[in-house]
Design a protein around this motif. Structure first.
Motif, PDB file in Angstrom:
ATOM      1  N   PRO A   1       0.826  -1.214   0.000  1.00  0.00           N
ATOM      2  CA  PRO A   1       0.000   0.000   0.000  1.00  0.00           C
ATOM      3  C   PRO A   1       0.855   1.257   0.000  1.00  0.00           C
ATOM      4  O   PRO A   1       1.960   1.281   0.543  1.00  0.00           O
ATOM      5  N   LEU A   2       0.333   2.307  -0.623  1.00  0.00           N
ATOM      6  CA  LEU A   2       1.084   3.543  -0.772  1.00  0.00           C
ATOM      7  C   LEU A   2       0.680   4.586   0.263  1.00  0.00           C
ATOM      8  O   LEU A   2       0.723   5.770  -0.002  1.00  0.00           O
ATOM      9  N   ASP A   3       0.291   4.176   1.456  1.00  0.00           N
ATOM     10  CA  ASP A   3      -0.165   5.135   2.453  1.00  0.00           C
ATOM     11  C   ASP A   3       0.676   5.115   3.721  1.00  0.00           C
ATOM     12  O   ASP A   3       0.264   5.616   4.758  1.00  0.00           O
ATOM     13  N   GLU A   4       1.870   4.543   3.648  1.00  0.00           N
ATOM     14  CA  GLU A   4       2.727   4.462   4.816  1.00  0.00           C
ATOM     15  C   GLU A   4       3.652   5.674   4.883  1.00  0.00           C
ATOM     16  O   GLU A   4       4.202   6.096   3.864  1.00  0.00           O
ATOM     17  N   PRO A   5       3.883   6.239   6.061  1.00  0.00           N
ATOM     18  CA  PRO A   5       4.851   7.331   6.176  1.00  0.00           C
ATOM     19  C   PRO A   5       6.249   6.871   5.767  1.00  0.00           C
ATOM     20  O   PRO A   5       6.648   5.739   6.056  1.00  0.00           O
ATOM     21  N   ILE A   6       6.986   7.728   5.103  1.00  0.00           N
ATOM     22  CA  ILE A   6       8.331   7.366   4.649  1.00  0.00           C
ATOM     23  C   ILE A   6       9.389   8.308   5.209  1.00  0.00           C
ATOM     24  O   ILE A   6      10.561   8.201   4.861  1.00  0.00           O
ATOM     25  N   GLY A   7       8.972   9.227   6.082  1.00  0.00           N
ATOM     26  CA  GLY A   7       9.881  10.254   6.553  1.00  0.00           C
ATOM     27  C   GLY A   7      11.148   9.722   7.200  1.00  0.00           C
ATOM     28  O   GLY A   7      12.253  10.214   6.920  1.00  0.00           O
ATOM     29  N   GLU A   8      11.036   8.712   8.066  1.00  0.00           N
ATOM     30  CA  GLU A   8      12.216   8.196   8.755  1.00  0.00           C
ATOM     31  C   GLU A   8      13.243   7.670   7.758  1.00  0.00           C
ATOM     32  O   GLU A   8      14.453   7.929   7.887  1.00  0.00           O
ATOM     33  N   ARG A   9      12.775   6.936   6.771  1.00  0.00           N
ATOM     34  CA  ARG A   9      13.690   6.347   5.787  1.00  0.00           C
ATOM     35  C   ARG A   9      14.279   7.420   4.872  1.00  0.00           C
ATOM     36  O   ARG A   9      15.474   7.393   4.545  1.00  0.00           O
ATOM     37  N   PHE A  10      13.450   8.385   4.483  1.00  0.00           N
ATOM     38  CA  PHE A  10      13.948   9.428   3.593  1.00  0.00           C
ATOM     39  C   PHE A  10      14.959  10.325   4.310  1.00  0.00           C
ATOM     40  O   PHE A  10      15.911  10.818   3.693  1.00  0.00           O
ATOM     41  N   GLU A  11      14.764  10.538   5.599  1.00  0.00           N
ATOM     42  CA  GLU A  11      15.710  11.341   6.372  1.00  0.00           C
ATOM     43  C   GLU A  11      17.106  10.729   6.364  1.00  0.00           C
ATOM     44  O   GLU A  11      18.112  11.445   6.358  1.00  0.00           O
ATOM     45  N   ILE A  12      17.174   9.406   6.373  1.00  0.00           N
ATOM     46  CA  ILE A  12      18.479   8.746   6.326  1.00  0.00           C
ATOM     47  C   ILE A  12      19.192   9.063   5.018  1.00  0.00           C
ATOM     48  O   ILE A  12      20.381   9.405   4.998  1.00  0.00           O
ATOM     49  N   LEU A  13      18.469   8.982   3.908  1.00  0.00           N
ATOM     50  CA  LEU A  13      19.075   9.307   2.618  1.00  0.00           C
ATOM     51  C   LEU A  13      19.421  10.786   2.533  1.00  0.00           C
ATOM     52  O   LEU A  13      20.449  11.160   1.953  1.00  0.00           O
ATOM     53  N   ALA A  14      18.572  11.637   3.114  1.00  0.00           N
ATOM     54  CA  ALA A  14      18.880  13.062   3.131  1.00  0.00           C
ATOM     55  C   ALA A  14      20.170  13.326   3.896  1.00  0.00           C
ATOM     56  O   ALA A  14      20.971  14.202   3.513  1.00  0.00           O
TER      57      ALA A  14
END
Length: 290
Positions: A143-156
């Motif tokens: 599903p495409l409704d999960e928060p991704i902020g934690e994972r994206f912050e790592i790449l940032a």
């Protein structure tokens, strides 16, 4: 009236990485079919070198593109193209987990594993930094409704360290794109899209509005060319193939569209790259969208 789509047509990824809108996807280098036999490595190396000769300066890959008993895409890219020519942009993606014997990714890496996956791509490709890294937070059925902020912050954070130049997202919703953009700029989105399945038009519109590249995966329909009478009719009028019309139709759809068809076949490569010079008329495009 015609809508030309030429291999000299470019897009600036992240505002500073200029690439031809006809690129190359590395997924099919290890094997031409899902779960099939490995491709001949020497042939795949020739395909890569010829793709660059024909103007493909945007190569899309991933460390999980490998055959359990054969070569890996990243290894072949390095062997064929390093030292890399100036202007060659290599994009990769992280997130999915694939064990050495798995036929395809079977899960997600934990957030704590993303750094190691980025470092794996750096090592396999022989690069000090990666031009573009997509976060792919789920598989085709996730599903495409999960928060991704934690994972994206790592790449940032890795971007701040200089290991990544630009960030992208793959298989995400508009809400996830908005969430990621509160953390760091997003240079490109890679969702499923082809001209016979244009379900992601909302995301494409957002990307076009905001100057974000849109590089659809499965631009030729996925694991089989679509059997579509509209595409066949347009192809017949132009003396072109169905794959060529599928690719030219994508490029004509939006100036932010980046085609990344993949193949392990030299003949199919020539066919795909020639699609960049196929000029579709307004009537063609109207028929394809009917």
């Amino acid at each position: 009236m015609t809508t030309p789509t030429t291999r000299n047509d470019h897009f600036d990824l992240g505002g500073d990485l200029r690439v031809s809108r006809m690129g190359f996807g590395a997924m099919r280098l290890p094997a031409s079919t899902r779960g099939g036999a490995p491709n001949d490595r020497d042939t795949s190396l020739r395909v890569l070198r010829r793709a660059v000769e024909l103007g493909a300066d945007h190569i899309d890959t991933a460390a999980f593109y490998f055959h359990p008993s054969g070569p890996a895409a990243n290894e072949m890219i390095r062997s064929a193209l390093a030292p890399y020519p100036d202007g060659l942009v290599i994009a990769t993606k992280v997130g999915p987990y694939r064990a050495p014997g798995d036929p395809y990714p079977s899960g997600q890496l934990p957030a704590s594993g993303l750094r190691a996956e980025v470092e794996r791509n750096l090592r396999e490709l022989g690069r000090d930094s990666l031009d573009l890294v997509y976060l792919r937070p789920g598989g085709l059925e996730t599903p495409l409704d999960e928060p991704i902020g934690e994972r994206f912050e790592i790449l940032a954070g890795l971007r701040e360290e200089g290991l990544i130049r630009h960030l992208g997202l793959s298989h995400v919703s508009a809400a996830q794109l908005a969430e990621a953009r509160t953390i760091a700029p997003v240079a490109a989105v890679q969702n499923r899209f082809d001209i016979t399945q244009p379900a992601d038009t909302e995301m494409l519109a957002i990307c076009e509005r905001d100057g974000i590249g849109y590089a659809p995966y499965f631009p030729l329909g996925g694991f089989g060319i679509p059997d579509d009478d509209r595409v066949k009719a347009v192809a017949a009028r132009h003396g072109a193939t169905v794959p060529q019309v599928l690719l030219a139709g994508l490029l004509a759809l939006s100036p932010v569209m980046l085609a990344i068809p993949g193949t392990g076949s030299p003949a199919h490569l020539e066919e795909n790259m020639a699609a960049a010079d196929l000029a579709l008329t307004a009537a063609d495009l109207a028929e394809l969208r009917a």
